[in-house]
Design a protein around this motif. Structure first.
Motif, PDB file in Angstrom:
ATOM      1  N   GLY A  82       0.830  -1.199   0.000  1.00 38.99           N
ATOM      2  CA  GLY A  82       0.000   0.000   0.000  1.00 38.99           C
ATOM      3  C   GLY A  82       0.870   1.257   0.000  1.00 38.99           C
ATOM      4  N   GLU A  83       0.230   2.383   0.303  1.00 41.29           N
ATOM      5  CA  GLU A  83       0.956   3.661   0.228  1.00 41.29           C
ATOM      6  C   GLU A  83       1.646   4.011   1.552  1.00 41.29           C
ATOM      7  OE1 GLU A  83      -0.947   6.932  -1.916  1.00 41.29           O
ATOM      8  OE2 GLU A  83      -0.571   8.177  -0.156  1.00 41.29           O
ATOM      9  N   ALA A  84       0.839   4.264   2.555  1.00 41.68           N
ATOM     10  CA  ALA A  84       1.394   4.690   3.849  1.00 41.68           C
ATOM     11  C   ALA A  84       0.330   4.498   4.916  1.00 41.68           C
ATOM     12  CB  ALA A  84       1.805   6.157   3.780  1.00 41.68           C
ATOM     13  N   PRO A  85       0.727   4.337   6.173  1.00 40.93           N
ATOM     14  CA  PRO A  85      -0.269   4.198   7.229  1.00 40.93           C
ATOM     15  C   PRO A  85      -1.055   5.492   7.425  1.00 40.93           C
ATOM     16  CG  PRO A  85       1.974   3.739   8.052  1.00 40.93           C
ATOM     17  CD  PRO A  85       2.100   4.287   6.671  1.00 40.93           C
ATOM     18  N   HIS A 141      -5.620   2.240  -5.897  1.00 42.86           N
ATOM     19  CA  HIS A 141      -5.646   2.182  -4.427  1.00 42.86           C
ATOM     20  C   HIS A 141      -7.090   1.978  -3.957  1.00 42.86           C
ATOM     21  CE1 HIS A 141      -5.227   3.232  -0.244  1.00 42.86           C
ATOM     22  NE2 HIS A 141      -3.921   3.093  -0.393  1.00 42.86           N
ATOM     23  N   GLU A 197      -3.929   2.871  11.312  1.00 44.98           N
ATOM     24  CA  GLU A 197      -2.774   1.978  11.226  1.00 44.98           C
ATOM     25  C   GLU A 197      -1.677   2.433  12.194  1.00 44.98           C
ATOM     26  OE1 GLU A 197      -4.205   3.474   8.500  1.00 44.98           O
ATOM     27  OE2 GLU A 197      -5.340   1.713   7.837  1.00 44.98           O
ATOM     28  N   ASN A 228       3.627  -1.275   3.434  1.00 46.45           N
ATOM     29  CA  ASN A 228       3.398  -0.004   2.751  1.00 46.45           C
ATOM     30  C   ASN A 228       4.713   0.530   2.193  1.00 46.45           C
ATOM     31  OD1 ASN A 228       0.547   0.756   3.100  1.00 46.45           O
ATOM     32  ND2 ASN A 228       1.012   0.590   5.282  1.00 46.45           N
ATOM     33  N   GLY A 251      -1.451  -2.878   9.013  1.00 47.12           N
ATOM     34  CA  GLY A 251      -1.806  -2.258   7.738  1.00 47.12           C
ATOM     35  C   GLY A 251      -3.299  -2.378   7.441  1.00 47.12           C
ATOM     36  N   PHE A 252      -3.805  -1.427   6.693  1.00 48.68           N
ATOM     37  CA  PHE A 252      -5.177  -1.438   6.178  1.00 48.68           C
ATOM     38  C   PHE A 252      -6.224  -1.763   7.244  1.00 48.68           C
ATOM     39  CE2 PHE A 252      -2.973  -1.420   2.127  1.00 48.68           C
ATOM     40  CZ  PHE A 252      -3.701  -0.450   1.480  1.00 48.68           C
TER      41      PHE A 252
HETATM   42  N1  URA Z   1      -3.739   3.055   3.039  1.00 47.09           N
HETATM   43  C1  URA Z   1      -2.582   2.457   2.705  1.00 47.09           C
HETATM   44  O1  URA Z   1      -2.069   2.644   1.625  1.00 47.09           O
HETATM   45  N2  URA Z   1      -2.035   1.642   3.574  1.00 47.09           N
HETATM   46  C2  URA Z   1      -2.564   1.363   4.763  1.00 47.09           C
HETATM   47  O2  URA Z   1      -2.004   0.588   5.513  1.00 47.09           O
HETATM   48  C3  URA Z   1      -3.772   2.000   5.086  1.00 47.09           C
HETATM   49  C4  URA Z   1      -4.348   2.845   4.216  1.00 47.09           C
END
Ligand code: URA
Length: 200
Positions: free
Chosen positions: A33-36, A151, A40, A73, A46-47
């Motif tokens: 994924g992108e980032a917490p 995403h 998170e 991420n 994650g997610f």
């Molecule tokens: N969006 C993301 O890209 N990663 C996560 O862990 C949560 C939301």
């Protein structure tokens, strides 16, 4: 240095904890994924939250379980504005955090890497994201094939992307099966063609 103690960029100052990459070392599929975000950062996983619910639906449709994939991420600490609102990760933060992605790829050596969104795709492949190339395999070192998806957070705001996303995941399932990755039959709300924009 341990990933959970990383202080290589400014994000360490405002995070609660590093959301480290996790999963079984033998995972055949890595999802990036992108980032917490806030949830998170709080849980260390994650997610979570709203994007996490869409993520669960994606996994169910792909026939994968959270406990069999490697989940990480591109950026491992929450980018925020003064610890309050989430913000997009900056290029230098993505570049600095790439060391952990490299480490994960080298140690796990997955057959397939699924990237969620532009930031993850560009960080994993070093190539610019082209939305028309969704699910087209991109080879990287470590012998893995990379498959880009939108995403999942996109779907929260742009429900009209639902059917394109479902088609992408059908094609992704075929690609993963061709790599001899075992998948369970699709389940969850996206299997219901009549579901009102995702069944939620
Ligand atoms: N969006 C993301 O890209 N990663 C996560 O862990 C949560 C939301």
């Amino acid at each position: 240095m341990d990933e959970s103690e990383c202080r290589a960029c400014r994000l360490h100052a405002t995070r609660t904890q590093v959301v480290v990459g996790r999963g079984p070392r033998a995972a055949q599929v890595m999802i990036i994924g992108e980032a917490p975000g806030r949830d998170e950062d709080r849980t260390g996983l994650g997610f979570q939250g709203a994007a996490g619910r869409v993520f669960e639906d994606i996994l169910a449709f792909l026939g994968l379980r959270r406990d069999e994939i490697w989940l990480a991420n591109a950026v491992r600490c929450r980018p925020s504005i003064d610890g309050k609102r989430n913000r997009a990760p900056r290029p230098d933060e993505i570049a600095t955090c790439r060391q952990w992605l490299e480490r994960d790829l080298g140690e796990v050596q997955p057959k397939a890497v699924v990237t969620l969104g532009r930031v993850a795709f560009e960080s994993v492949t070093g190539r610019p994201w082209d939305t028309h190339q969704r699910v087209e395999p991109v080879p990287i070192s470590h012998a893995a094939q990379v498959f880009g998806l939108y995403h999942p957070a996109y779907l929260i705001y742009r429900r009209n992307l639902q059917s394109a996303y479902r088609d992408d995941m059908r094609r992704l399932r075929e690609r993963l099966v061709a790599l001899n990755i075992p998948l369970a039959p699709p389940t969850g709300p996206w299997t219901n063609a009549d579901a009102p924009e995702g069944g939620r």
